[in-house]
Design a protein around this motif. Structure first.
Motif, PDB file in Angstrom:
ATOM      1  N   LYS A  52      17.835  13.034 -52.950  1.00 29.79           N
ATOM      2  CA  LYS A  52      16.462  13.444 -52.605  1.00 29.79           C
ATOM      3  C   LYS A  52      16.177  14.878 -53.054  1.00 29.79           C
ATOM      4  O   LYS A  52      15.062  15.196 -53.468  1.00 29.79           O
ATOM      5  N   GLU A  53      17.198  15.750 -52.939  1.00 27.57           N
ATOM      6  CA  GLU A  53      16.959  17.140 -53.334  1.00 27.57           C
ATOM      7  C   GLU A  53      16.614  17.231 -54.813  1.00 27.57           C
ATOM      8  O   GLU A  53      15.756  18.000 -55.224  1.00 27.57           O
ATOM      9  N   ALA A  54      17.290  16.395 -55.608  1.00 31.08           N
ATOM     10  CA  ALA A  54      17.033  16.447 -57.056  1.00 31.08           C
ATOM     11  C   ALA A  54      15.811  15.615 -57.434  1.00 31.08           C
ATOM     12  O   ALA A  54      15.115  15.940 -58.390  1.00 31.08           O
ATOM     13  N   ARG A  55      15.585  14.532 -56.713  1.00 26.72           N
ATOM     14  CA  ARG A  55      14.470  13.649 -57.062  1.00 26.72           C
ATOM     15  C   ARG A  55      13.660  13.297 -55.805  1.00 26.72           C
ATOM     16  O   ARG A  55      13.812  12.211 -55.229  1.00 26.72           O
ATOM     17  N   PRO A  56      12.780  14.220 -55.378  1.00 31.82           N
ATOM     18  CA  PRO A  56      12.014  13.941 -54.151  1.00 31.82           C
ATOM     19  C   PRO A  56      11.152  12.689 -54.278  1.00 31.82           C
ATOM     20  O   PRO A  56      10.742  12.118 -53.267  1.00 31.82           O
ATOM     21  N   MET A  99      22.886  11.955 -44.275  1.00 37.78           N
ATOM     22  CA  MET A  99      22.317  10.623 -44.082  1.00 37.78           C
ATOM     23  C   MET A  99      20.801  10.699 -43.911  1.00 37.78           C
ATOM     24  O   MET A  99      20.054   9.849 -44.391  1.00 37.78           O
ATOM     25  N   LEU A 100      20.373  11.761 -43.229  1.00 40.36           N
ATOM     26  CA  LEU A 100      18.937  11.862 -42.957  1.00 40.36           C
ATOM     27  C   LEU A 100      18.123  12.241 -44.202  1.00 40.36           C
ATOM     28  O   LEU A 100      16.902  12.348 -44.144  1.00 40.36           O
ATOM     29  N   GLU A 103      10.519  18.640 -43.058  1.00 35.67           N
ATOM     30  CA  GLU A 103       9.305  17.990 -43.562  1.00 35.67           C
ATOM     31  C   GLU A 103       9.507  16.503 -43.811  1.00 35.67           C
ATOM     32  O   GLU A 103       8.612  15.827 -44.298  1.00 35.67           O
ATOM     33  N   HIS A 104      10.700  16.039 -43.519  1.00 36.92           N
ATOM     34  CA  HIS A 104      11.021  14.670 -43.938  1.00 36.92           C
ATOM     35  C   HIS A 104      11.333  13.780 -42.740  1.00 36.92           C
ATOM     36  O   HIS A 104      11.943  14.235 -41.773  1.00 36.92           O
ATOM     37  N   SER A 105      10.896  12.547 -42.808  1.00 36.94           N
ATOM     38  CA  SER A 105      11.288  11.667 -41.706  1.00 36.94           C
ATOM     39  C   SER A 105      12.004  10.420 -42.214  1.00 36.94           C
ATOM     40  O   SER A 105      11.768   9.950 -43.333  1.00 36.94           O
ATOM     41  N   THR A 106      12.911   9.918 -41.380  1.00 38.29           N
ATOM     42  CA  THR A 106      13.771   8.790 -41.748  1.00 38.29           C
ATOM     43  C   THR A 106      13.576   7.679 -40.724  1.00 38.29           C
ATOM     44  O   THR A 106      13.678   7.914 -39.517  1.00 38.29           O
ATOM     45  N   LEU A 154       5.818   8.986 -49.888  1.00 44.46           N
ATOM     46  CA  LEU A 154       6.647  10.037 -50.488  1.00 44.46           C
ATOM     47  C   LEU A 154       6.161  11.409 -50.054  1.00 44.46           C
ATOM     48  O   LEU A 154       4.965  11.650 -49.955  1.00 44.46           O
ATOM     49  N   GLY A 155       7.135  12.285 -49.787  1.00 51.81           N
ATOM     50  CA  GLY A 155       6.791  13.631 -49.324  1.00 51.81           C
ATOM     51  C   GLY A 155       6.794  13.669 -47.811  1.00 51.81           C
ATOM     52  O   GLY A 155       7.097  14.674 -47.204  1.00 51.81           O
ATOM     53  N   LEU A 156       6.498  12.536 -47.190  1.00 53.59           N
ATOM     54  CA  LEU A 156       6.478  12.496 -45.727  1.00 53.59           C
ATOM     55  C   LEU A 156       7.647  11.686 -45.190  1.00 53.59           C
ATOM     56  O   LEU A 156       8.038  11.806 -44.051  1.00 53.59           O
ATOM     57  N   GLY A 157       8.202  10.808 -46.034  1.00 55.99           N
ATOM     58  CA  GLY A 157       9.269   9.922 -45.578  1.00 55.99           C
ATOM     59  C   GLY A 157       8.672   8.698 -44.925  1.00 55.99           C
ATOM     60  O   GLY A 157       7.457   8.478 -44.958  1.00 55.99           O
TER      61      GLY A 157
END
Ligand code: F6P
Length: 732
Positions: A413-417, A448-449, A488-491, A727-730
């Motif tokens: 995710k860090e490399a490809r949001p 994992m998150l 900023e991200h939700s799982t 995307l961006g919000l999860g």
């Protein structure tokens, strides 16, 4: 027929050309040799006779000359000698020679050659003591005779060749080409019309590769027909079962045609060296049997550890190979690990740390900093492989599998949001206290998150996970929607009970006697266990249950036999090696206890410890009367579901540990606590003595559960949730 004639005419024409050319060469050589011989002999004769004949000529002694000719003539084809004046007029000559002879060219020591007409050969040599020259004539008629003989033989050879070629061509065309084509065409016609379903293609002879391609086509046609029939049946009955085709269409639509990328440590196909060849192995892995049908249906790429000793020899320059080898549907991208990486990441942190940590099976987890470092670096290695694979793909869809890759979601995710990332955890998740002993629990949870969707087999494991996160990390948990918000991200954290595909139309039932004989099992009631040899599977506890069952029900001594198909697993880890010994010792002890003279050759427990191919295991599922699963703790346990999904003629019975995920769905199994030996023994008796009606009822209900919640449904639900991620919000 016209083809055969054309073929024969062309071959005969080519053979004639070759043969004629060859004979011409022979003729040229033969003529040159014969002339060479005449020249040589003529030269010798002329030189040796020159002095004598010159003397005789001076005396004009033709008789003496004729005597010389007669003397040599018999042996050397000598026809005559003549002496000539320098202008070629004959001065003295034996009978029957030409009147005149051309002088040898000025300055020539000797002049040899055939006389026009070809019947005579002449060698002329200047005289030494007087002007003029001597001619020696030899019979040359054999030269032409020999040449004609060469031509005649050439012709005969050509004739024989033409006859042979024609016969062989007819034979090959008729029996090796036309006959297989006719048979294959007929077989294809039957396939097309549906009359020959399941029949093997005729042997292809010379056209073998073509025939096997046709067989592949027919197989695809057959499964397309079956899929269409199944669809029609479902439409008709108003059901909404998931099929490979339905999943394929669904995924295509939801993911807008983006390919699926699966990441799992275990590769679905290993290439290994065996018996001087490269063989393909299918690992004993629930993960593989669960996840592969998705890629088979939708296509895509599986990124996994290349662990076969011939893996490197079978990939292309991008480390990829198309699989399944017999009929490729997707790509396998292999990642290579060093011995140290494999030791630390796979054996160490994954299987001596996380595995016992997540399973309540009383094995102490081992946490070593070096293992953790390798785990981290191998996760990075796989992240790099995934990132190369998804280069250029917009919003790629990545399905990560299992506890080997807890850090991977965040790295990707860090490399490809823009990537849609899910992580499915195939093993249980313990309570927060149990998980809390892991020194790197925060890094693991944070990794994992990074995923948009996090899956476990059952809600209970999701709850444990959420509680663990709640205690260990700074985050907000939405208990209503089962989501974790971190930064900023939700799982989304959700149960996705994994499953298998129903096995229908698997062909004729295998012979129970034959299969049992193959492992040395004797008896009338067959119990079956299929496991990786793992301490979480409760194999020794199962044996204790069998012992108690026979002790309490001696009428089954000599009649009940239990076959354990155990696949050695993770044998680099001491605890796994110990387990193999424990299993062997326990089986031997129990067998020794019950062996009786009345049931010769019978033993209650038969161990078949080896790697068993899936097709072989499938045969056992089809004939075993009872399947026994006694895991001490298990995420799902797909053996239970595979047994239920098998294509059997009769209903079977399933004894199932309550500590498996499968026990939540297969309510009509005989549920046991594997630690409770009495209960296992009772369940075995119940299974053996169950009334046929009751057995059928339970069987049908379990089959219905697996059919309804099959692997395609599992894939569809995951894909659905991933596709819904904002995307961006999860996940929301
Ligand atoms: O059951 C958990 C699991 O990781 C499965 O997902 C997998 O199929 C099985 O263990 C086999 O493990 P390994 O790949 O280590 O042989």
């Amino acid at each position: 027929m016209r083809v055969t004639t054309r073929l024969v005419v062309s071959i005969v024409f080519a053979a004639t050309l070759v043969s004629a050319g060859w004979t011409m060469l022979q003729v040229r050589n033969e003529r040159a040799n014969l002339l060479e011989e005449l020249n040589h002999r003529g030269t010798l004769l002329a030189e040796s006779l020159r002095e004598t004949t010159e003397l005789l000529a001076k005396r004009a002694d033709t008789k003496a000359l004729t005597r010389i000719v007669k003397k040599f003539g018999g042996r050397h084809h000598l026809r005559g000698i003549s002496l000539h004046s320098p202008d070629g007029r004959s001065l003295v000559a034996t009978a029957g020679l030409p009147e005149s002879s051309p002088p040898p060219p000025a300055g020539a020591a000797m002049d040899c050659g055939l006389i026009p007409g070809g019947a005579l050969h002449r060698c002329a040599v200047p005289l030494e003591n007087s002007p003029g020259f001597l001619s020696v004539f030899q019979d040359a008629t054999h030269v032409e005779a020999r040449i004609q003989e060469v031509w005649r033989r050439g012709f005969l050879r050509l004739l024989t060749q033409v006859l042979l070629i024609t016969a062989i061509t007819f034979w090959i065309v008729r029996f090796d080409i036309l006959a297989p084509i006719e048979k294959t065409a007929e077989w294809m016609r039957l396939q097309r019309s549906g009359e020959g379903q399941g029949s093997a293609p005729p042997p292809g002879g010379l056209l073998g590769p073509l025939a096997s391609e046709a067989a592949g086509l027919a197989k695809s046609l057959e499964s397309a027909r079956a899929a269409a029939a199944e669809e029609a049946r479902l439409r008709h009955s108003g059901q909404s079962l998931w099929t490979p085709d339905r999943l394929k269409e669904h995924a295509k639509e939801r993911l807008a045609g983006r390919p699926i990328l699966v990441v799992a440590n275990r590769e679905p196909y290993l290439h290994v060296h065996a018996e001087g060849k490269i063989k393909v192995l299918r690992p004993a892995s629930g993960l593989v049997s669960g996840v592969e049908p998705i890629l088979m249906a939708c296509g895509g790429t599986w990124v996994g550890h290349g662990s076969g000793d011939a893996d490197r020899e079978t990939v292309d320059s991008f480390e990829r190979v198309r699989v399944p080898p017999e009929e490729p549907h997707y790509s396998l991208r292999r990642v290579w690990l060093t011995k140290e990486q494999e030791e630390g990441y796979y054996y160490g942190f994954s299987n001596e740390g996380l595995w016992p940590l997540c399973h309540i099976a009383h094995a102490r987890p081992q946490f070593r900093a070096e293992d953790w470092n390798q785990y981290h670096s191998v996760n990075r290695l796989f992240a790099d492989a995934v990132l190369t694979e998804v280069e250029g793909v917009d919003e790629p869809c990545v399905l990560i599998q299992d506890y080997h890759f807890a850090l991977l979601p965040r790295m990707i995710k860090e490399a490809r949001p823009d990537a849609r990332v899910s992580l499915f955890w195939h093993i249980p998740w313990p309570n927060p206290e149990a998980f809390g002993i892991c020194p790197w629990q925060r890094d693991i949870l944070d990794g994992m998150l990074g995923a948009d969707v996090l899956g476990f087999h059952i809600q209970y494991h999701c709850n444990n996970f959420l509680e663990t996160v709640d205690r260990a990390l700074e985050c907000r948990i939405d208990w209503e929607r089962f989501a974790v918000r971190r930064g900023e991200h939700s799982t989304l954290v959700k149960p996705y009970p994994i499953s298998v595909a129903m096995q229908e139309d698997a062909g004729p039932l295998p012979s129970k006697d034959e299969l049992m004989r193959s492992v040395g099992a004797k008896g009338t009631i067959l119990g079956l266990g299929v496991d990786r040899l793992d301490y979480t599977k409760g194999i020794v506890e199962r044996f204790l249950g069998i012992e108690r069952f026979l002790e309490a029900n001696p009428t089954y001594i000599g009649r009940f036999v239990f076959v354990e198909l155990g696949a050695p697993s993770r044998t680099n880890i001491p605890r796994y090696r110990e387990l193999v010994n424990e299993v062997k010792l326990e089986a031997a002890r129990i067998n020794a206890r019950f062996v009786t003279k009345d049931a010769k050759g019978w033993a209650p427990i038969v161990l078949a410890i080896a790697h068993h191919e899936r097709t072989e295991v499938a045969r056992w599922y089809r004939i075993a009367d009872i399947c026994v699963v006694t895991s001490l703790h298990d995420g799902m346990n797909l053996v239970a579901k595979e047994y239920i999904a098998a294509d059997r003629e009769e209903s079977g019975a399933l004894v199932l540990s309550r500590f498996t995920g499968a026990a939540r769905e297969l309510r009509d199994a005989l549920i046991v606590n594997p630690y409770d030996v009495e209960r296992v023994a009772d369940a075995l008796r119940e299974a053996v003595e169950m009334e046929p009606e009751e057995r059928r009822r339970r069987w049908e209900s379990m089959r219905e559960a697996v059919r309804e919640n099959n692997i395609y449904r599992w894939g569809a639900r995951l894909v659905d949730d991933l596709a819904r991620v904002r995307l961006g919000l999860g996940a929301v």
